[in-house]
Scaffold this active site. Sequence first.
Site, PDB file in Angstrom:
ATOM      1  NE  ARG A  85      -9.878  12.661   3.979  1.00  0.00           N
ATOM      2  CZ  ARG A  85      -9.872  11.379   3.654  1.00  0.00           C
ATOM      3  NH1 ARG A  85     -10.723  10.911   2.754  1.00  0.00           N
ATOM      4  NH2 ARG A  85      -9.013  10.556   4.203  1.00  0.00           N
ATOM      5  CG  HIS A  96     -13.148   3.798   2.462  1.00  0.00           C
ATOM      6  ND1 HIS A  96     -13.871   4.762   3.128  1.00  0.00           N
ATOM      7  CD2 HIS A  96     -11.858   3.955   2.838  1.00  0.00           C
ATOM      8  CE1 HIS A  96     -13.044   5.480   3.877  1.00  0.00           C
ATOM      9  NE2 HIS A  96     -11.829   5.019   3.715  1.00  0.00           N
ATOM     10  CG  ASN A 154      -1.859   1.130   1.290  1.00  0.00           C
ATOM     11  OD1 ASN A 154      -1.807   2.042   0.460  1.00  0.00           O
ATOM     12  ND2 ASN A 154      -2.737   1.117   2.272  1.00  0.00           N
ATOM     13  CD  GLU A 172      -9.150  -0.958   3.437  1.00  0.00           C
ATOM     14  OE1 GLU A 172      -9.182  -0.217   2.449  1.00  0.00           O
ATOM     15  OE2 GLU A 172      -8.966  -0.553   4.587  1.00  0.00           O
ATOM     16  CG  LEU A 203     -18.107   5.051  10.517  1.00  0.00           C
ATOM     17  CD1 LEU A 203     -18.978   5.165  11.760  1.00  0.00           C
ATOM     18  CD2 LEU A 203     -18.573   6.036   9.448  1.00  0.00           C
ATOM     19  NE  ARG A 213      -5.973   1.939  -0.468  1.00  0.00           N
ATOM     20  CZ  ARG A 213      -5.868   3.136   0.080  1.00  0.00           C
ATOM     21  NH1 ARG A 213      -4.733   3.538   0.594  1.00  0.00           N
ATOM     22  NH2 ARG A 213      -6.898   3.939   0.108  1.00  0.00           N
TER      23      ARG A 213
HETATM   24  P1  ADP Z   1      -7.647   5.275   8.493  1.00  0.00           P
HETATM   25  O1  ADP Z   1      -8.861   5.825   7.854  1.00  0.00           O
HETATM   26  O2  ADP Z   1      -6.466   6.207   8.457  1.00  0.00           O
HETATM   27  O3  ADP Z   1      -7.319   3.844   8.097  1.00  0.00           O
HETATM   28  P2  ADP Z   1      -8.508   4.102  11.005  1.00  0.00           P
HETATM   29  O4  ADP Z   1      -9.501   3.212  10.359  1.00  0.00           O
HETATM   30  O5  ADP Z   1      -7.356   3.497  11.714  1.00  0.00           O
HETATM   31  O6  ADP Z   1      -7.974   5.234  10.057  1.00  0.00           O
HETATM   32  O7  ADP Z   1      -9.335   4.998  12.054  1.00  0.00           O
HETATM   33  C1  ADP Z   1      -8.744   6.001  12.813  1.00  0.00           C
HETATM   34  C2  ADP Z   1      -9.823   6.578  13.725  1.00  0.00           C
HETATM   35  O8  ADP Z   1     -10.300   5.533  14.590  1.00  0.00           O
HETATM   36  C3  ADP Z   1      -9.343   7.703  14.620  1.00  0.00           C
HETATM   37  O9  ADP Z   1     -10.263   8.771  14.634  1.00  0.00           O
HETATM   38  C4  ADP Z   1      -9.295   7.037  15.977  1.00  0.00           C
HETATM   39  O10 ADP Z   1      -9.563   7.946  17.021  1.00  0.00           O
HETATM   40  C5  ADP Z   1     -10.407   6.023  15.889  1.00  0.00           C
HETATM   41  N1  ADP Z   1     -10.193   4.986  16.886  1.00  0.00           N
HETATM   42  C6  ADP Z   1      -9.199   4.058  16.910  1.00  0.00           C
HETATM   43  N2  ADP Z   1      -9.266   3.313  18.026  1.00  0.00           N
HETATM   44  C7  ADP Z   1     -10.314   3.782  18.744  1.00  0.00           C
HETATM   45  C8  ADP Z   1     -10.903   3.444  20.005  1.00  0.00           C
HETATM   46  N3  ADP Z   1     -10.400   2.471  20.730  1.00  0.00           N
HETATM   47  N4  ADP Z   1     -11.993   4.140  20.393  1.00  0.00           N
HETATM   48  C9  ADP Z   1     -12.482   5.138  19.652  1.00  0.00           C
HETATM   49  N5  ADP Z   1     -11.991   5.517  18.447  1.00  0.00           N
HETATM   50  C10 ADP Z   1     -10.917   4.859  18.010  1.00  0.00           C
END
Ligand code: ADP
Length: 399
Positions: free
Chosen positions: A241, A180, A7, A385, A209, A90
């Site tokens: 964003r 996504h 990736n 993914e 999310l 990816r």
């Molecule tokens: P990306 O889109 O960069 O792949 P991720 O899917 O890793 O990102 O998501 C990151 C988001 O997930 C951040 O906003 C982070 O705060 C949230 N997050 C990760 N772990 C937790 C948790 N234990 N509780 C609440 N939110 C979380």
Amino acid sequence: MIILVVNAGSSSLKYQLLNMDDESVIAKGNCDRIGIDGHIAHKTSDGRKYEADCSFPTHTEAFEKLVEVLTTGDAAVIKSMSEINAVGHRIVQGAEIFSETTLVTDEVIEKIEELKELAPVHNHAHALALRACKKVLPAEVPQAVVFDTAFHQTMPEKAFMFGLPYEDYENLHVRKYGFHGTSHRFVSAALAKAMGRDIKDLKIISCHLGNGSSITAVDAGKSVDTTMGFTPLDGVLMGTRCGAVDPSAVTFVMEKHGFTAAEMSDYMNKKSGFIGVSGISSDNRDITAAAEKGDKRAKLASEMLCYQIKKYIGAFTAAMNGTDAILFTGGIGENSWEVREGVCKDMEYFGIKIDCDLNKSTKGTLTKLSTPDSKIEVWVVPTNEELLIARDTLALISK
Ligand code: ADP
């Protein structure tokens, strides 16, 4: 069968090496700060680690280092790169050219490069990484490309068209592409399996999310609509964003601040969303913590996200003439009980009921949150993914 999943970003190269006999991860890591200085962090599934500062002027040097770390030293996992059966990459933007996973040829790399106008940050980096990989790996190792946009190529025209002059769709390719896709495809299939149902009989709303967020309507296993658009900026509020805004607000702000197009893009992509609304952080954990302490703008940011997701659930239920299941995935979807509860509460009209205690204790595991009398099932489905990219690559080379 050993598959390397890559990736590549503009300054980073994340990788996972998977043993597809049991779909286990052998090793994973990240080469970052490419073009700046360079750093690699690598770990193996049996707990060995390697970390070093390196010189990565381009993606080629990062690949060379990756080969070295995989094959030599204390954290090596294979003897030579010829043990790798294939590489899966990816790719963010495949536009209308690529609607499925494709074997890499020089022509395919050129087409991915040409699409950089539609995904300036990503596609150029992907092309660099593909060329670097070709240079460094044995020629007989096949490579495949898996596109974030491909899953959404099934959207009907009425869903992907913008209300702009038709000529700009024809000439400039301005339309909704959606992103996504690899994640939405993986989790919707995993959900159907968990429900013990054929995906062809299901209408699913998939909520991915994370730092970037998108929601997709999946009808009979096909994406029929999604919230991200021409770029991954559209849809719901994200970490940095803005999500959907009235286009007139964009031109108004540009005029008032005297922004160039690039500056406006930066404002909407990097300074908006959670960070812009709260002024505190782009990270959901910080937003939730600040909201709990009574910070009004953090609370607002969190409420905006939940409210916007709710509205898309309503919209996509209408679009599909029903919904059987809603799933949450991504860093926020898998881990934040607060966001899941915020989305699912006050949805009696839709017949959505979740077990709040179970929701609170669920973190990152495949779990059905809805109560038996809920009309729509609600699930947490962890995404993967890399595994889907590896599966697709394996399927393609096995053909
Ligand atoms: P990306 O889109 O960069 O792949 P991720 O899917 O890793 O990102 O998501 C990151 C988001 O997930 C951040 O906003 C982070 O705060 C949230 N997050 C990760 N772990 C937790 C948790 N234990 N509780 C609440 N939110 C979380």
